[in-house]
Scaffold this active site. Sequence first.
Site: not given
Lengths: 837, 592
Positions: B149, B195
């Site tokens: 990420h 997520e």
Amino acid sequence: MDPECARLLPALCAVLADPSQAVADDTCLEKLLDWFKTVTEAGSSLLLLQENPCLVDLLTHVLDLKPQNVSPRVLSFSLCLAGTFAAQEDCFEYLQQGQLLLGLFGEAGPLSWAAWSVPIVRSGWIRGLRSLAQHPSALHFLGDSGAVDALFSLQGDSSLFVASAASQLLVHILALSMQGKAAGSSSLQGSAWPACAQKIVDHVEACLCSTAAPQVTQALNVLTTTFGRCHNPWTEVLWGQLGPLVAHLLENEPIPAAHSLVDLLLSVARSGPRDMAVGGSSSPVFASADCGLWETTARMLSCLSPSQAGPLALGTLKLQNCPQALRSQAFGVLLQPLVCILRATAQAPGPPGVLDETTEGSSMTVDTLLSSKSACVGLLCQTLAHLEELQPLPQRPLHWPQTLLVEAAVIILKLCEGSVAPSSSEGGRLCGALAGCVRVQRAALDFLGTLSQGATSQELMLQVFAVLLETLESPASSPTVLKKAFQATLRWLLDSSLPPSSLDLGLPAPLFLKELFPVLQKRLCSPCWEVRDSALEFLTHLTACWGGEADFREVLLASEVPKLTWQLLRDPESYVRASAVTAMGRLSSQGLQAASESSGHLEVQQGLVGELLHILSVDSEGFPRRAVARVFTEWLRDSHADVARDTEWFVATVLPMVSRDLDWEVRAQGLELVQVFLAQTLGQSSPHCPYVVTLPKASPPSPLPEVLRTLCQLQVFDFAFRALFDCDRPVAQKACDLLLFLKDKTAPCSGLQEPGESSDVTSVEATLQRWQAGEQGQPLSTLEPKEVLAALRSMDLEGLQSRLAESSDHVEKSPQSLLQDVLATVAVLEENVADCY
Amino acid sequence: MGAGQDVGRSCILVSIAGKNVMLDCGMHMGFNDDRRFPDFSYITQNGRLTDFLDCVIISHFHLDHCGALPYFSEMVGYDGPIYMTHPTQAICPILLEDYRKIAVDKKGEANFFTSQMIKDCMKKVVAVHLHQTVQVDDELEIKAYYAGHVLGAAMFQIKVGSESVVYTGDYNMTPDRHLGAAWVDKCRPSLLISESTYATTIRDSKRCRERDFLKKVHETVERGGKVLIPVFALGRAQELCILLETFWERMNLKVPIYFSTGLTEKANHYYKLFITWTNQKIRKTFVQRNMFEFKHIKAFDRAFADNPGPMVVFATPGMLHAGQSLQIFRKWAGNEKNMVIMPGYCVQGTVGHKILSGQRKLEMEGRQVLEVKMQVEYMSFSAHADAKGIMQLVGQAEPDSVLLVHGEAKKMEFLRQKIEQEFRVSCYMPANGETVTLPTSPSIPVGISLGLLKREMAQGLLPEAKKLRLLHGTLIMKDSSFRLVSSEQALKELGLAEHQLRFTCRVHLQDTRKEQEMALRVYSHLKSTLQGHCVQHLPDGSVTVESILIQAAAHSEDPGTKVLLVSWTYQDEELGSFLTALLKKGLPQTPS
């Protein structure tokens, strides 16, 4: 409503009503509601609906859609919107004519749709009702529509937000239905409650008698909010009616919803009329004998577990009007854990009076402290925090056992350090539970810091300093503990009210300094930046307060601390560099820089200015540069020797650096520096307060034309004019203020301008205009005073100032911009699917 | 509290075996009032936050995950520990500082956290290494895993006893130009909180997006235009820099590339410092060539914006809502040769949002209208796991249940069903404010006394490892330990007296004979039926079988009915029940 907004509104409603269109940003609908709220608060909602029929059409359309087609977000929005409009009674009637409100909020509406399972729909439903519940018509509606029953069940909703909002709304409805019914308690006895209120009171009553804890909690929450928001005769009647039921809860084992019960009792106790509370009466309205509030509180204090009783005890002590006996009992509850610690570690048990009051129930406290490590830590942290909160309050008990508290804090810290060897088995177990416990250490240090304000014997003070030193020295102390230890040490040093000059008297604080500095030295070299930074902050504060004291100076200069601080100006961590800059600035102001053997004081001083200028010009991070700019401003303000020697050189050197800085806060600080310089050369701006005593100036200000010439040479105007068009608003604002000040000061000088000399001004103005257009690369020709004066006169600085006062996004934030955004987004939504940072 | 069925401010409260942990403390960029922060008053209705929460964990430095942290710790008053990785601790204050500046700069907000507060907040941080087990207290431990990420992003495992939760934060299951792919071991948590930004999307190849981006930039500068790329100081900016630098090198391009606000140096410093957090390729080539030392990218000066000719400028902030990027945009917007590339999401109310939604006439301050003629491009470079990646992670971790956050409700619903079907685990997707309660079966160790064990052994057969055996004893729970001891031992330890528990039962039989005769008949019946047991007929007329006592009595009202009073001890419960059932069937008919 803005005509442009009114023009866009039908399109917006069409988008919202179309289930195939999704609204992009989840904040848009919220912002639209904000806007509608502002519009309806400013004018007639009825008129708004009549002028913009699309709004009613939207609500109707949402109801007409098949329930499965409605987007939960739009449905929630519509409910809120309808409520906002219906807050005005005439508009309420208007919407009711079409049965719109019943459709939206009644039993056949969203309440029975599948979308009801989505929390935002339930939340919207409650928010809508909350908005409309403002007038008698709404009250009838609420009673007839079944909304109140739905609210009862929503109190137990799976969403905390919904449950809490439902409870709040019930309280609001209760208060609304009682509005105008303040005609004394007698009229409310028996079945005199209005229907809606009666229903709520009955429900609360039933819940209080329930065996299910959630029901009891809900009832208690409703009552807590009720007593928290208003005091009226009817709330008194309500307590009279429900108080016995509440008291009855204490007979259960364990007591249900103890936390909520505590909140309720405190809320009722606080809800007495303010004038009576201030008057010091020990029997406010709610505590009259038949209500039994104090009895219930006393019983509760004695039967709750120590950790549950703590908040009640603190709350009780904060009350201004409760009986002395209850205050003593409450204080006893708060002190108990500390007394137990002192006993277990076989410390002197303090003044007898305090202990007598705390013996009752102490076994329960001991049990909690010894039962498990987490229970022990939890209770101690809570107790220390409560006492810390109580300490500075005027309501704190008159007989504040300072000695006992200091002793307890010291022993707790020692237990955490593992430096106490208790003889009893309880003491041993406490030692095991607390050794190395950072949580308790932090709480105890905070508490000990607060205690610095009380009078403490010299012997005890020695103990305090010893334990603080031990904590500061300990290799096991974590950075957060060290920070708090430094803070507590600072408070004790400064509050011990012993000036360092009393060193010869052998009093604790100055003696302590000698032991402290080696520790400080060690901490300035810590591998953790947090520790180095905390040590520097401590040094800065201490120097600011004691920099002038001979003994402090002696100890400081004899140590390595100034040298280490200097070295930290090159620390790899920018936060530390910034703190080192501040500390060096402070040391230098007080003449406390160490002169190394090879160099004289002057060299060191000049070396420091050079070092700070170096940081200002090359440091890659903002914090150190900002710190330098602040230090320089302070130096200029305080007429620091190095600055005063040649102020103009100083300003001329610093300005080019700060004016080009990439960090707007450095540029703003640079303007602050200019402001100080101007005040010194031109005299202060006219004081805002007519009573301010103006000190006689050391040297009278120089004649204005001369000053202006100097300012031009120093390129002050170049910096200020450039800053006026800075892309960062605070800089522009500051520059504008500065130029207005100059304009004000130079007004008497307007005669300087002679006719026929305006051509130069034109070129200046042209450059300024190009700057305003963003072409900051354009150089400004060397300014002459007359050009500056002309430019100042010709510029609309006042207008600019008011423009700058508006936030830079005020255009984007406008409702028109919001409507445009919502409409524009619909078209491209599918292209840019949800993304995030 | 946040990120429940939305992509806003992440803030999740987990209570696990009595410990309370707050996961992330984000802010919502779309609001300018107190709605931007989670409503922390819901965390606990009673007591102080510091007492209630055992720790706060921050997954990575993006503001929707850490933006509310200084507010929470310095203004709301949380004073406990905060955990994050080393890179996050280093980079977080830069972004917070940027955000603070914009809030103060733009709105002149006075009631906002200060630089000092950001510093004080960062001082409360305990930085953790990857795969290092950190003991928060005696019972609670946490462990960070690599999440991809952004630099320093981590997934966290939170463990108390045998129960555990894994929180993914934002993660990426495919490596990009500077970071590797997320990884977690087969830790079988009780719950995986994942997520789900791209819950329904299978992302197109990253290479395609990159090629597209380079093509657009190249075309623009070739025709003499200027390219503006609004970015946030750290993160995507570095990835794009590497991309352009490599391309410029390969194509031997001379057009200048600038990076505004002097942040390159600082950002690159962190990338160098935390090189172990980048991907293998960057680490490998680091010795020969540091990917973050750019030859073609130079620091930007405000004056350069007016230079003629093509150039590429990275400017902050990323949504064109203030500062330098907005200033450059205003200068260049009127020329159709120029281009602005928005590499990320923009909230409503920003110029970035407006131009992305296709608005071409922007009202500026003082009723000026800015006509946007430059090309506007959107290029998503955000690095999240797509549906395939999420499924892959669930497979990797093998959780007992899954909870989806940080996504849109509709898409989550689709993924939820997929997860439930494929992995046969429960999957939840609570909205903000909703609580999900999961039953767990924690294994609690119990100590057993040697005496009891020996006695049980003596009574039964030898123990077999895989065969369960019933064992009688008394469980003592004291001082948070559990011990199984013999009942005698328990009585002794607890200072309790022993009580006898007897069961009694009345059996009604139709019989006109006298009580004594009745008892005798019972005796004979039992004697013949229960041959292995000791059946006695006592002088007082009662019958006993082991500890069971049977007495016959007359019915008070009905002389034709006799009542058998049967009583037995708890130890003979089985026999007692059998006897009662037997007697209830009646006595055999005696030949008269």
